[in-house]
Write a protein that holds these residues in place. Structure first.
Motif, PDB file in Angstrom:
ATOM      1  N   PHE A 180       0.810  -1.211   0.000  1.00 20.80           N
ATOM      2  CA  PHE A 180       0.000   0.000   0.000  1.00 20.80           C
ATOM      3  C   PHE A 180       0.848   1.269   0.000  1.00 20.80           C
ATOM      4  O   PHE A 180       0.384   2.326  -0.403  1.00 20.80           O
ATOM      5  N   GLU A 181       2.107   1.151   0.461  1.00 19.90           N
ATOM      6  CA  GLU A 181       2.981   2.325   0.488  1.00 19.90           C
ATOM      7  C   GLU A 181       3.794   2.474  -0.788  1.00 19.90           C
ATOM      8  O   GLU A 181       4.590   3.401  -0.904  1.00 19.90           O
ATOM      9  N   GLU A 182       3.609   1.561  -1.739  1.00 19.90           N
ATOM     10  CA  GLU A 182       4.404   1.607  -2.967  1.00 19.90           C
ATOM     11  C   GLU A 182       4.076   2.888  -3.750  1.00 19.90           C
ATOM     12  O   GLU A 182       2.911   3.224  -3.982  1.00 19.90           O
ATOM     13  N   GLY A 183       5.108   3.584  -4.168  1.00 20.83           N
ATOM     14  CA  GLY A 183       4.931   4.821  -4.918  1.00 20.83           C
ATOM     15  C   GLY A 183       4.885   6.059  -4.050  1.00 20.83           C
ATOM     16  O   GLY A 183       5.032   7.177  -4.554  1.00 20.83           O
ATOM     17  N   LYS A 184       4.695   5.885  -2.750  1.00 19.60           N
ATOM     18  CA  LYS A 184       4.656   7.041  -1.862  1.00 19.60           C
ATOM     19  C   LYS A 184       6.055   7.341  -1.337  1.00 19.60           C
ATOM     20  O   LYS A 184       6.814   6.412  -1.022  1.00 19.60           O
ATOM     21  N   PRO A 185       6.437   8.604  -1.243  1.00 23.74           N
ATOM     22  CA  PRO A 185       7.759   8.923  -0.697  1.00 23.74           C
ATOM     23  C   PRO A 185       7.834   8.590   0.790  1.00 23.74           C
ATOM     24  O   PRO A 185       6.882   8.811   1.542  1.00 23.74           O
ATOM     25  N   LYS A 186       8.951   8.009   1.179  1.00 21.17           N
ATOM     26  CA  LYS A 186       9.120   7.634   2.580  1.00 21.17           C
ATOM     27  C   LYS A 186       9.312   8.876   3.445  1.00 21.17           C
ATOM     28  O   LYS A 186       9.987   9.824   3.046  1.00 21.17           O
ATOM     29  N   ALA A 187       8.721   8.843   4.608  1.00 25.15           N
ATOM     30  CA  ALA A 187       8.835   9.980   5.529  1.00 25.15           C
ATOM     31  C   ALA A 187      10.253  10.072   6.062  1.00 25.15           C
ATOM     32  O   ALA A 187      10.843   9.068   6.474  1.00 25.15           O
ATOM     33  N   LYS A 188      10.803  11.276   6.021  1.00 24.13           N
ATOM     34  CA  LYS A 188      12.165  11.483   6.507  1.00 24.13           C
ATOM     35  C   LYS A 188      12.198  11.480   8.028  1.00 24.13           C
ATOM     36  O   LYS A 188      11.342  12.083   8.674  1.00 24.13           O
ATOM     37  N   GLU A 189      13.201  10.787   8.550  1.00 24.40           N
ATOM     38  CA  GLU A 189      13.350  10.743   9.996  1.00 24.40           C
ATOM     39  C   GLU A 189      14.018  12.030  10.480  1.00 24.40           C
ATOM     40  O   GLU A 189      14.915  12.564   9.823  1.00 24.40           O
ATOM     41  N   ALA A 190      13.574  12.502  11.606  1.00 28.37           N
ATOM     42  CA  ALA A 190      14.137  13.728  12.164  1.00 28.37           C
ATOM     43  C   ALA A 190      15.575  13.492  12.603  1.00 28.37           C
ATOM     44  O   ALA A 190      15.906  12.420  13.137  1.00 28.37           O
ATOM     45  N   PHE A 191      16.437  14.483  12.353  1.00 29.62           N
ATOM     46  CA  PHE A 191      17.842  14.353  12.747  1.00 29.62           C
ATOM     47  C   PHE A 191      17.930  14.395  14.270  1.00 29.62           C
ATOM     48  O   PHE A 191      17.310  15.252  14.913  1.00 29.62           O
ATOM     49  N   PRO A 192      18.690  13.491  14.889  1.00 28.32           N
ATOM     50  CA  PRO A 192      18.767  13.465  16.359  1.00 28.32           C
ATOM     51  C   PRO A 192      19.283  14.786  16.925  1.00 28.32           C
ATOM     52  O   PRO A 192      20.265  15.346  16.434  1.00 28.32           O
ATOM     53  N   GLU A 193      18.594  15.281  17.945  1.00 28.87           N
ATOM     54  CA  GLU A 193      18.985  16.555  18.559  1.00 28.87           C
ATOM     55  C   GLU A 193      20.345  16.450  19.249  1.00 28.87           C
ATOM     56  O   GLU A 193      21.091  17.423  19.296  1.00 28.87           O
ATOM     57  N   ALA A 194      20.666  15.261  19.762  1.00 30.68           N
ATOM     58  CA  ALA A 194      21.955  15.085  20.437  1.00 30.68           C
ATOM     59  C   ALA A 194      23.104  15.274  19.454  1.00 30.68           C
ATOM     60  O   ALA A 194      24.105  15.941  19.773  1.00 30.68           O
ATOM     61  N   LYS A 195      22.965  14.720  18.230  1.00 27.63           N
ATOM     62  CA  LYS A 195      24.024  14.872  17.226  1.00 27.63           C
ATOM     63  C   LYS A 195      24.096  16.305  16.732  1.00 27.63           C
ATOM     64  O   LYS A 195      25.185  16.807  16.421  1.00 27.63           O
ATOM     65  N   SER A 196      22.952  16.965  16.643  1.00 28.82           N
ATOM     66  CA  SER A 196      22.940  18.371  16.237  1.00 28.82           C
ATOM     67  C   SER A 196      23.667  19.233  17.259  1.00 28.82           C
ATOM     68  O   SER A 196      24.428  20.138  16.910  1.00 28.82           O
ATOM     69  N   ALA A 197      23.471  18.924  18.540  1.00 28.26           N
ATOM     70  CA  ALA A 197      24.161  19.673  19.594  1.00 28.26           C
ATOM     71  C   ALA A 197      25.660  19.411  19.549  1.00 28.26           C
ATOM     72  O   ALA A 197      26.469  20.335  19.760  1.00 28.26           O
ATOM     73  N   ASP A 198      26.056  18.161  19.264  1.00 28.23           N
ATOM     74  CA  ASP A 198      27.485  17.840  19.152  1.00 28.23           C
ATOM     75  C   ASP A 198      28.118  18.595  17.987  1.00 28.23           C
ATOM     76  O   ASP A 198      29.241  19.106  18.097  1.00 28.23           O
ATOM     77  N   GLN A 199      27.392  18.685  16.865  1.00 32.88           N
ATOM     78  CA  GLN A 199      27.909  19.398  15.693  1.00 32.88           C
ATOM     79  C   GLN A 199      28.123  20.878  16.021  1.00 32.88           C
ATOM     80  O   GLN A 199      29.146  21.471  15.666  1.00 32.88           O
ATOM     81  N   LYS A 200      27.166  21.495  16.704  1.00 28.88           N
ATOM     82  CA  LYS A 200      27.284  22.920  17.061  1.00 28.88           C
ATOM     83  C   LYS A 200      28.442  23.157  18.019  1.00 28.88           C
ATOM     84  O   LYS A 200      29.152  24.163  17.915  1.00 28.88           O
ATOM     85  N   GLU A 201      28.642  22.219  18.931  1.00 32.94           N
ATOM     86  CA  GLU A 201      29.732  22.376  19.904  1.00 32.94           C
ATOM     87  C   GLU A 201      31.095  22.300  19.206  1.00 32.94           C
ATOM     88  O   GLU A 201      32.005  23.084  19.504  1.00 32.94           O
ATOM     89  N   VAL A 202      31.236  21.350  18.264  1.00 36.40           N
ATOM     90  CA  VAL A 202      32.499  21.221  17.535  1.00 36.40           C
ATOM     91  C   VAL A 202      32.715  22.439  16.632  1.00 36.40           C
ATOM     92  O   VAL A 202      33.817  23.002  16.570  1.00 36.40           O
ATOM     93  N   ASP A 203      31.657  22.858  15.931  1.00 32.24           N
ATOM     94  CA  ASP A 203      31.769  24.003  15.017  1.00 32.24           C
ATOM     95  C   ASP A 203      32.143  25.279  15.762  1.00 32.24           C
ATOM     96  O   ASP A 203      32.897  26.115  15.241  1.00 32.24           O
TER      97      ASP A 203
END
Length: 237
Positions: free
Chosen positions: A180-203
């Protein structure tokens, strides 16, 4: 395995379906849950008659073969080598600006942070400057430049290792749901907030070091490419 000999360039003796049926991969591997056979001893004690035969004797449980192969059977060589991570090139040190040669971000300039246990290099753009996030790259696919960012006071968090980049296990959906899901675009998973915080800290730490050098941010933002008549082996990076 069925070898489909070529009758003409690009034309095989068997069709794709014939070659597939001859290979028999559709049968799959046979799995059995039979209990492991008990180990039999190499020798067994046998009673021997006669006064001068000491009563008992050790006899091998399996008889040696009467005939031997005419030629020696080759035994596979046992390798005692264990895989080790690649040594880091002397031109790559923490803070070195690298040029990526392959992958999604090929042509981008990134800052090298450290070498992971697997031998891969941990690099970042930084993301705020050129859009390259924290990622692992093989040192065979980078060019080390003479430009360096001073990261003397910065240390990468120990939690950012090979396991940090492992993909989470996904649950397999049923065949009915997939139909039933054939042809429908798969829902994108939200980027983990923990990894986003790690990226900001390194940047934050790297951008502060980049801003101390004039035009370094523009250099990291520019992509690398070759024009006609330019040869990388004749260049000094």
């Amino acid at each position: 395995m069925a070898r489909s000999r070529q009758l003409a360039p690009g034309v095989g003796r068997f069709s794709r379906s014939q070659a597939a049926s001859r290979r028999g991969l559709y049968k799959g591997l046979k799995k059995s849950d039979k209990p492991a056979p008990a180990e039999t001893p190499a020798f067994k004690e046998v009673t021997v008659g006669g006064d001068k035969n000491s009563g008992t004797r050790l006899v091998p449980t399996s008889k040696a073969p009467r005939f031997y192969p005419a030629e020696d059977v080759r035994q596979p060589k046992k390798s005692r080598k264990s895989p080790k991570p690649a040594k880091l090139r002397p031109t790559i040190v923490p803070g070195t600006v690298l040029i990526l040669l392959a992958g999604r971000f090929r042509g981008k300039r990134v800052v090298f942070l450290k070498q992971l246990d697997s031998g891969l290099l941990l690099v970042t753009g930084p993301y705020k400057i050129n859009g390259v996030p924290l990622r692992r790259v093989n040192q065979a696919y980078v060019i080390a430049t003479s430009t360096k960012v001073d990261l003397a006071e910065f240390k990468v968090d120990a939690k950012i290792n090979d396991a940090y980049f492992a993909k989470p296990a996904t649950k397999s959906s049923s065949a009915e749901a997939e139909f039933f899901e054939e042809g429908k675009p798969k829902a994108k998973e939200a980027f983990p907030e923990a990894k986003s915080a790690d990226q900001k800290e390194v940047d934050k730490a790297i951008i502060a070091a980049v801003q101390k050098q004039e035009n370094l941010a523009k250099y990291l933002k520019a992509t690398f490419g070759l024009s006609k008549g330019q040869f990388p082996h004749k260049m000094v990076f």
